[in-house]
Write an enzyme that holds these catalytic residues in place. Structure first.
Site, mmCIF file in Angstrom:
data_model
loop_
_atom_site.group_PDB
_atom_site.id
_atom_site.type_symbol
_atom_site.label_atom_id
_atom_site.label_comp_id
_atom_site.label_asym_id
_atom_site.label_seq_id
_atom_site.Cartn_x
_atom_site.Cartn_y
_atom_site.Cartn_z
ATOM 1 C CB SER A 149 -0.878 -0.036 1.377
ATOM 2 O OG SER A 149 -1.478 1.389 1.461
ATOM 3 C CE1 TYR A 163 -4.019 -2.332 4.607
ATOM 4 C CE2 TYR A 163 -3.192 -0.077 4.483
ATOM 5 C CZ TYR A 163 -3.532 -1.234 3.730
ATOM 6 O OH TYR A 163 -3.623 -1.356 2.459
HETATM 7 P P1 NAD Z 1 -11.174 -6.090 -0.365
HETATM 8 O O1 NAD Z 1 -11.671 -5.975 1.207
HETATM 9 O O2 NAD Z 1 -12.314 -5.746 -1.246
HETATM 10 O O3 NAD Z 1 -10.637 -7.245 -0.757
HETATM 11 C C1 NAD Z 1 -9.700 -7.915 0.211
HETATM 12 C C2 NAD Z 1 -9.762 -9.560 0.126
HETATM 13 O O4 NAD Z 1 -8.647 -10.326 1.204
HETATM 14 C C3 NAD Z 1 -11.160 -10.195 0.104
HETATM 15 O O5 NAD Z 1 -11.274 -11.017 -0.939
HETATM 16 C C4 NAD Z 1 -10.930 -10.801 1.517
HETATM 17 O O6 NAD Z 1 -11.880 -11.952 1.752
HETATM 18 C C5 NAD Z 1 -9.548 -11.257 1.707
HETATM 19 N N1 NAD Z 1 -9.248 -11.415 2.877
HETATM 20 C C6 NAD Z 1 -9.088 -10.647 3.921
HETATM 21 N N2 NAD Z 1 -8.607 -11.339 5.034
HETATM 22 C C7 NAD Z 1 -8.384 -12.632 4.544
HETATM 23 C C8 NAD Z 1 -7.767 -13.802 5.280
HETATM 24 N N3 NAD Z 1 -7.648 -14.021 6.576
HETATM 25 N N4 NAD Z 1 -7.560 -14.987 4.278
HETATM 26 C C9 NAD Z 1 -7.901 -14.885 3.173
HETATM 27 N N5 NAD Z 1 -8.351 -13.901 2.687
HETATM 28 C C10 NAD Z 1 -8.487 -12.745 3.241
HETATM 29 O O7 NAD Z 1 -10.127 -4.869 -0.394
HETATM 30 P P2 NAD Z 1 -9.372 -4.751 -1.642
HETATM 31 O O8 NAD Z 1 -9.219 -3.172 -1.498
HETATM 32 O O9 NAD Z 1 -9.587 -5.040 -2.906
HETATM 33 O O10 NAD Z 1 -7.630 -5.124 -0.976
HETATM 34 C C11 NAD Z 1 -6.715 -5.933 -1.766
HETATM 35 C C12 NAD Z 1 -5.399 -5.810 -1.313
HETATM 36 O O11 NAD Z 1 -5.041 -4.415 -1.613
HETATM 37 C C13 NAD Z 1 -5.002 -5.775 0.231
HETATM 38 O O12 NAD Z 1 -4.210 -6.336 0.648
HETATM 39 C C14 NAD Z 1 -5.171 -4.450 0.458
HETATM 40 O O13 NAD Z 1 -4.299 -4.087 1.695
HETATM 41 C C15 NAD Z 1 -4.476 -3.660 -0.639
HETATM 42 N N6 NAD Z 1 -5.100 -2.193 -0.693
HETATM 43 C C16 NAD Z 1 -6.090 -1.646 -1.012
HETATM 44 C C17 NAD Z 1 -6.261 -0.414 -1.184
HETATM 45 C C18 NAD Z 1 -7.208 0.183 -1.402
HETATM 46 O O14 NAD Z 1 -7.514 1.757 -1.337
HETATM 47 N N7 NAD Z 1 -8.587 -0.522 -1.808
HETATM 48 C C19 NAD Z 1 -4.989 0.340 -1.131
HETATM 49 C C20 NAD Z 1 -3.852 -0.115 -0.992
HETATM 50 C C21 NAD Z 1 -3.691 -1.383 -0.745
#
Ligand code: NAD
Length: 250
Positions: A149, A163
């Site tokens: 991130s 985080y």
């Molecule tokens: P999201 O919540 O839509 O998806 C997260 C996914 O991770 C879901 O499918 C969830 O079921 C899965 N997950 C969570 N905990 C888990 C566990 N213990 N075991 C297995 N699966 C698990 O969120 P997103 O925004 O698509 O995030 C995806 C990745 O991108 C994450 O690592 C998040 O930190 C990162 N990220 C997101 C953003 C943003 O702004 N959306 C920014 C930077 C980084």
């Protein structure tokens, strides 16, 4: 009709049932990968992602697995390999954010949860990938893409410093692991998304903390997925140990 891309191999996306992971599964399928995804609870969402990949002419498979549990990660890799063949690309995507809060108020349980999933989970998935891909142990090599991130650099003050720190550890792991396995046919890369429109954000959070990135809007999952597909492919064959920002200039 669009022509189906030539098969590249099998890719595994953790947390691939929604958000960035679901979009990454679609982009990888469009680029020629058969795709295994893991989901935690929503089998219905996972089934839709599988159907979307199949519609692109690829095979796809969903497995329930919690990335905080080492034995479930092993079962996930074995199940996807058994169904779709040897895994050549792993997207270490599953992750959570914490509720808004100040460091001074964090409970130990909160810290354990976010580091367990975002950091320890990412290490366990990367380790499972290396054991199977390493040319030193008979594997065919491959690529690991860690989803970090932009917060890992910016710190996310007043919201979720835990985080951000859990992701900073993933950045360090990316660079160290890339060097550790470079001669074993494995590239290791990381991406740092900025604020992307997904359900990970609690109601109102994007508006509250988003500010206006230089590009003037939050990102879309497809804009992150495209980068993942590029890094997974031979188009990025001379890249390893790099963190790539996809954050609208933030
Ligand atoms: P999201 O919540 O839509 O998806 C997260 C996914 O991770 C879901 O499918 C969830 O079921 C899965 N997950 C969570 N905990 C888990 C566990 N213990 N075991 C297995 N699966 C698990 O969120 P997103 O925004 O698509 O995030 C995806 C990745 O991108 C994450 O690592 C998040 O930190 C990162 N990220 C997101 C953003 C943003 O702004 N959306 C920014 C930077 C980084």
């Amino acid at each position: 009709m669009t022509e189906t891309a030539a098969r590249r191999g099998t890719a595994l996306v953790t947390g691939g049932s929604r958000g960035i992971g679901a979009a990454a599964a679609g982009a990888l399928a469009a680029d020629g990968w058969d795709v295994g995804i893991s989901y935690r609870t929503r089998q219905d969402e996972a089934a839709k992602v599988v159907a979307a990949c199949e519609k692109l002419g690829r095979r796809a498979y969903a497995v329930q697995a919690d990335v905080a549990e080492a034995d479930q990660i092993e079962q996930l890799f074995d199940a996807v390999t058994g169904e779709l063949g040897a895994i050549g690309a792993v997207v270490n995507n599953a992750g959570i954010v914490s509720p808004s809060g100040r460091v001074a108020d964090y409970a130990v349980e909160r810290l354990e949860r976010v580091f367990r999933i975002n950091t320890i989970g990412a290490f366990l998935v990367a380790g499972a990938a290396v054991r199977r891909m390493s040319t030193a142990s008979g594997g065919a090599g491959g690529v690991i893409i860690n989803v970090s991130s932009r917060g890992a650099v910016l710190g996310s003050a007043g919201e979720y410093v835990d985080y951000a720190a859990s992701k900073a550890a993933v950045d360090t792991m990316t660079i160290g692991l890339a060097n550790e396995v470079a001669k074993e046919g494995i590239r290791v890369l990381g991406i740092r998304p900025g604020l992307i429109e997904t359900d990970i954000h609690e109601e109102g959070r994007l508006d509250r903390i988003g500010g206006t990135p230089p590009l003037g809007r939050p990102g879309k999952v497809e804009e992150v997925a495209e980068l993942i597909a590029f890094l997974a492919s031979e188009r990025a064959s001379y890249m390893t140990g790099s963190m790539v920002d996809v954050a609208g200039g933030r």
